[in-house]
Structure formats: structure tokens, C-alpha cells
Design a protein around this motif. Structure first.
Motif, PDB file in Angstrom:
ATOM      1  N   LEU A  86      52.246  15.703  47.810  1.00 26.10           N
ATOM      2  CA  LEU A  86      51.860  17.023  47.472  1.00 26.10           C
ATOM      3  C   LEU A  86      50.377  16.970  46.794  1.00 26.10           C
ATOM      4  O   LEU A  86      50.463  16.381  45.262  1.00 26.10           O
ATOM      5  N   ARG A  87      49.538  17.453  47.188  1.00 25.01           N
ATOM      6  CA  ARG A  87      48.163  17.460  46.651  1.00 25.01           C
ATOM      7  C   ARG A  87      47.756  19.092  46.257  1.00 25.01           C
ATOM      8  O   ARG A  87      47.532  19.556  47.370  1.00 25.01           O
ATOM      9  N   GLY A  88      47.718  19.458  45.181  1.00 19.06           N
ATOM     10  CA  GLY A  88      47.293  20.781  44.920  1.00 19.06           C
ATOM     11  C   GLY A  88      48.615  21.525  45.449  1.00 19.06           C
ATOM     12  O   GLY A  88      49.743  21.325  45.021  1.00 19.06           O
ATOM     13  N   THR A  89      48.315  22.652  46.200  1.00 20.58           N
ATOM     14  CA  THR A  89      49.319  23.383  46.812  1.00 20.58           C
ATOM     15  C   THR A  89      49.590  23.034  48.276  1.00 20.58           C
ATOM     16  O   THR A  89      49.759  23.825  49.207  1.00 20.58           O
ATOM     17  N   THR A  90      48.994  21.867  48.622  1.00 20.76           N
ATOM     18  CA  THR A  90      49.305  21.360  50.063  1.00 20.76           C
ATOM     19  C   THR A  90      50.083  20.220  50.333  1.00 20.76           C
ATOM     20  O   THR A  90      49.843  19.190  49.379  1.00 20.76           O
ATOM     21  N   ASP A 113      50.894  30.277  49.318  1.00 22.56           N
ATOM     22  CA  ASP A 113      51.656  31.709  49.609  1.00 22.56           C
ATOM     23  C   ASP A 113      53.137  31.743  49.762  1.00 22.56           C
ATOM     24  O   ASP A 113      53.654  32.511  50.525  1.00 22.56           O
ATOM     25  N   LEU A 114      53.893  30.822  49.131  1.00 25.96           N
ATOM     26  CA  LEU A 114      55.219  30.461  49.688  1.00 25.96           C
ATOM     27  C   LEU A 114      55.706  31.694  48.853  1.00 25.96           C
ATOM     28  O   LEU A 114      55.550  32.339  47.736  1.00 25.96           O
ATOM     29  N   THR A 115      56.661  32.405  49.799  1.00 28.96           N
ATOM     30  CA  THR A 115      57.525  33.472  49.529  1.00 28.96           C
ATOM     31  C   THR A 115      58.604  33.333  48.549  1.00 28.96           C
ATOM     32  O   THR A 115      59.028  33.742  47.526  1.00 28.96           O
ATOM     33  N   ARG A 140      61.816  20.231  44.715  1.00 26.73           N
ATOM     34  CA  ARG A 140      61.891  21.607  44.589  1.00 26.73           C
ATOM     35  C   ARG A 140      61.315  21.776  43.344  1.00 26.73           C
ATOM     36  O   ARG A 140      60.576  22.985  43.033  1.00 26.73           O
ATOM     37  N   GLY A 141      61.370  20.944  42.135  1.00 28.41           N
ATOM     38  CA  GLY A 141      60.664  21.205  40.981  1.00 28.41           C
ATOM     39  C   GLY A 141      59.186  21.374  41.091  1.00 28.41           C
ATOM     40  O   GLY A 141      58.615  21.988  40.551  1.00 28.41           O
ATOM     41  N   PHE A 142      58.480  20.259  41.789  1.00 28.46           N
ATOM     42  CA  PHE A 142      57.204  20.105  41.959  1.00 28.46           C
ATOM     43  C   PHE A 142      56.559  21.296  42.837  1.00 28.46           C
ATOM     44  O   PHE A 142      55.537  21.872  42.532  1.00 28.46           O
ATOM     45  N   ILE A 143      57.419  21.590  43.853  1.00 31.83           N
ATOM     46  CA  ILE A 143      56.823  22.696  44.810  1.00 31.83           C
ATOM     47  C   ILE A 143      56.716  24.016  44.078  1.00 31.83           C
ATOM     48  O   ILE A 143      56.143  24.787  44.045  1.00 31.83           O
ATOM     49  N   LEU A 144      58.052  24.342  43.244  1.00 33.47           N
ATOM     50  CA  LEU A 144      57.906  25.567  42.593  1.00 33.47           C
ATOM     51  C   LEU A 144      56.920  25.806  41.525  1.00 33.47           C
ATOM     52  O   LEU A 144      56.397  26.636  41.188  1.00 33.47           O
ATOM     53  N   THR A 170      53.330  26.450  42.898  1.00 38.18           N
ATOM     54  CA  THR A 170      53.236  27.532  43.607  1.00 38.18           C
ATOM     55  C   THR A 170      53.454  28.800  42.922  1.00 38.18           C
ATOM     56  O   THR A 170      52.988  29.776  43.071  1.00 38.18           O
ATOM     57  N   GLU A 171      54.618  28.778  41.701  1.00 36.61           N
ATOM     58  CA  GLU A 171      54.585  29.844  40.925  1.00 36.61           C
ATOM     59  C   GLU A 171      53.940  29.815  39.517  1.00 36.61           C
ATOM     60  O   GLU A 171      54.043  30.566  38.760  1.00 36.61           O
ATOM     61  N   LEU A 172      53.273  28.559  39.335  1.00 38.47           N
ATOM     62  CA  LEU A 172      52.371  28.107  38.316  1.00 38.47           C
ATOM     63  C   LEU A 172      53.475  28.551  36.758  1.00 38.47           C
ATOM     64  O   LEU A 172      53.182  29.148  35.849  1.00 38.47           O
ATOM     65  N   SER A 173      54.476  28.047  37.075  1.00 36.24           N
ATOM     66  CA  SER A 173      55.690  27.896  36.106  1.00 36.24           C
ATOM     67  C   SER A 173      56.651  26.936  36.315  1.00 36.24           C
ATOM     68  O   SER A 173      56.931  26.728  37.441  1.00 36.24           O
ATOM     69  N   VAL A 174      57.303  26.378  35.298  1.00 35.78           N
ATOM     70  CA  VAL A 174      58.121  25.034  35.484  1.00 35.78           C
ATOM     71  C   VAL A 174      59.440  25.825  35.658  1.00 35.78           C
ATOM     72  O   VAL A 174      59.929  26.777  34.765  1.00 35.78           O
ATOM     73  N   PRO A 175      60.275  25.428  36.767  1.00 31.44           N
ATOM     74  CA  PRO A 175      61.469  26.208  37.140  1.00 31.44           C
ATOM     75  C   PRO A 175      62.591  25.770  36.123  1.00 31.44           C
ATOM     76  O   PRO A 175      62.537  24.594  35.736  1.00 31.44           O
ATOM     77  N   LEU A 176      63.528  26.656  35.449  1.00 26.69           N
ATOM     78  CA  LEU A 176      64.491  26.486  34.775  1.00 26.69           C
ATOM     79  C   LEU A 176      65.901  26.100  35.414  1.00 26.69           C
ATOM     80  O   LEU A 176      66.619  25.514  34.664  1.00 26.69           O
TER      81      LEU A 176
END
Length: 265
Positions: free
Chosen positions: A49-53, A73-75, A113-117, A120-126
Motif C-alpha cells: 500500500l503506497r499512498g492510495t495505491t 475513490d473507494l466507496t 482494513r485499518g490502513f486502507i480506510l 482513503t477516508e483520511l481518518s483512523v477507523p474506530l
């Protein structure tokens, strides 16, 4: 949750070679089972995972990726029920496709899941089950990604255009492999061309001696048939062993296209 050792990174030399392809920062890496829309089954990749790629490699030591996926552009990231023991499955829902991912264990699934979110969402998932140290890493990656995007937005137009050049342009200069290169065997190349004639008719692949290359071609003369040609290193050039030897630069995609009307992509 029991503590889990992070996946051992690729050797430093491999990391340096991959960094020549893209300037995107490396946030996370490990094995993933991937199933894209054009895949008939899951493929096992060492994934970065480099940047958002996401960059996919056939194994940990490969320096050339075989596929990549932009997830900016992850939905949504949808969890999938799995009947397999100690396995995590989820789907990346993108505007143009859905990509199914499967991890070797539930712990690495939570990390992915944590790193991808996060990026892409620019926030740490809870809602991910991670250890305190892993959560700290997510916050560090979040700050790095925010800084990267801010710097990218501040770049002049000429620099932005350079950043958006196709990855093949970087490969041509720094890692000389055209888009038709696949790290597959003679048998695998033959099967790829026989099963997918509409996708192209040529594959450049490693040679049997691991120092040179080979070309596998599907010809449509009278009856379809597969032919193989050696690409031998001669000094700083390469010679394609045809009936009349040809000595091109390995980087010359225009030559490949003139020889073979359609590349396998």
C-alpha cells in the motif's frame, strides 16, 4: 487479541528497486489474495500500500509489479462472511469495479482494513480491532498521507502533470519493463494467450536461464498457434532470435507494437 508480528518486509535491495518505479510512500505490506473482475479466481500477491495505491507482486522478491489498484475513490469497504477458519474476506467497492480481498488470517485482515480506510477516508477507523501499537502506526500514516496530499495540491501544474504520467514512463527510464512483461513461465504464458485471445497476442517473460528474456506469441495464420522466441542480451542491447535477428532496445514499445499488432495487457 494475541500480539501478532507484522509481516517481514521485503529485502532492502528489493525495496529500493520498487521505489524507483514510484515516489509514493510505503505505508503497509503483506500477502493478500486478490480477485478482480477480470480474474476467474483469487490470486496470491505480495501487496504494497503506497499512498492510495495497491501494488501487486507475484512474490516478496519481485521488483516488477504485475498489477496495481488505485483506491482513492473507494466507496466503501464491505466485510464478507467467510466459512474458512481464521480467514478475513472483504470487498473494496470502487466506482468502476468491486475487488475481493482475502487475508491469510483475521489479524492481518484487521490491519489491512485499518490502513486502507485510514488513507482513503483520511481518518483512523474506530471499528477495527487493533493493538495500541498498531493504532499508533495508523495515526502516523494518517499524518503522512495528509502531508503528502497537501504537498501534491501545492505543486505547480507542470509537476502535477509529471506525477500523473503513466507508470510505464517510470518503468522505461528506471526499470526497463514494458507493459506486456509478465513474470510467468513458458507454460503459463501459453495458457494466458490461449484462454484470452481477445486481450492480446504477445507476452514478454523471463528466460529459462533467469538472465535473458523470451517472447511468447499467439499467431493467427491459418490455424492459431503459439510460438516462443528468445531475447538475448548482447552488450547493452537485446537480440530477438527470429529468422532474421532483430536488435532493439528492450524499452522500445513502438517496436513491439510494430512486430505484434496487439500487446497482452
Amino acid at each position: 487479541m494475541m500480539a501478532k508480528k507484522p509481516p517481514k518486509p521485503a529485502p532492502r535491495r528489493i525495496f529500493q528497486e520498487r521505489s524507483k518505479i514510484t515516489a509514493l510512500p510505503l505505508y503497509f505490506e503483506g500477502f493478500l489474495l486478490v480477485k478482480r473482475s477480470e480474474y476467474q479466481e483469487y490470486k496470491h500477491y505480495w501487496t504494497e500500500l503506497r499512498g492510495t495505491t495497491l501494488f501487486f507482486y507475484t512474490d516478496k522478491k519481485s521488483t516488477i509489479y504485475v498489477d496495481k489498484l488505485d483506491i482513492i475513490d473507494l466507496t466503501c469497504l464491505a466485510d464478507q462472511n467467510s466459512t474458512e477458519k481464521n480467514c478475513a474476506k472483504f470487498t473494496l467497492v470502487l466506482p468502476k469495479e468491486e475487488v475481493h480481498l482475502k487475508t491469510e488470517n483475521t489479524e492481518s485482515g484487521e490491519e489491512w482494513r485499518g490502513f486502507i480506510l485510514t488513507v482513503t477516508e483520511l481518518s483512523v477507523p474506530l471499528h477495527v480491532s487493533l493493538l495500541p501499537g498498531q493504532v499508533i502506526r495508523l495515526h502516523e500514516v494518517l499524518e503522512r498521507e495528509k502531508k503528502r496530499r497537501t504537498e501534491t495540491e501545492q505543486l505547480p501544474c507542470s509537476s502535477l502533470e509529471k506525477e500523473k504520467e503513466p507508470i510505464e514512463d517510470y518503468v522505461d527510464v528506471l526499470n526497463p519493463m514494458p507493459a506486456c512483461f509478465y513474470a510467468v513461465s513458458r507454460k503459463e504464458a501459453t495458457e494466458m494467450l490461449e484462454k484470452n485471445p481477445s486481450l492480446g497476442n504477445m507476452i514478454l517473460r523471463p528466460g529459462s536461464d533467469s538472465r535473458n528474456y523470451s517472447i511468447t506469441i499467439r499467431q493467427e495464420i491459418d490455424l492459431p498457434r503459439i510460438k516462443h522466441y528468445k531475447v538475448m542480451s548482447v552488450g547493452q542491447n537485446y537480440t530477438i532470435e527470429l529468422e532474421k535477428p532483430v536488435t532493439p532496445s528492450l524499452l522500445s514499445l513502438s517496436l513491439y507494437r510494430s512486430m505484434i499488432h496487439l500487446e497482452y495487457v
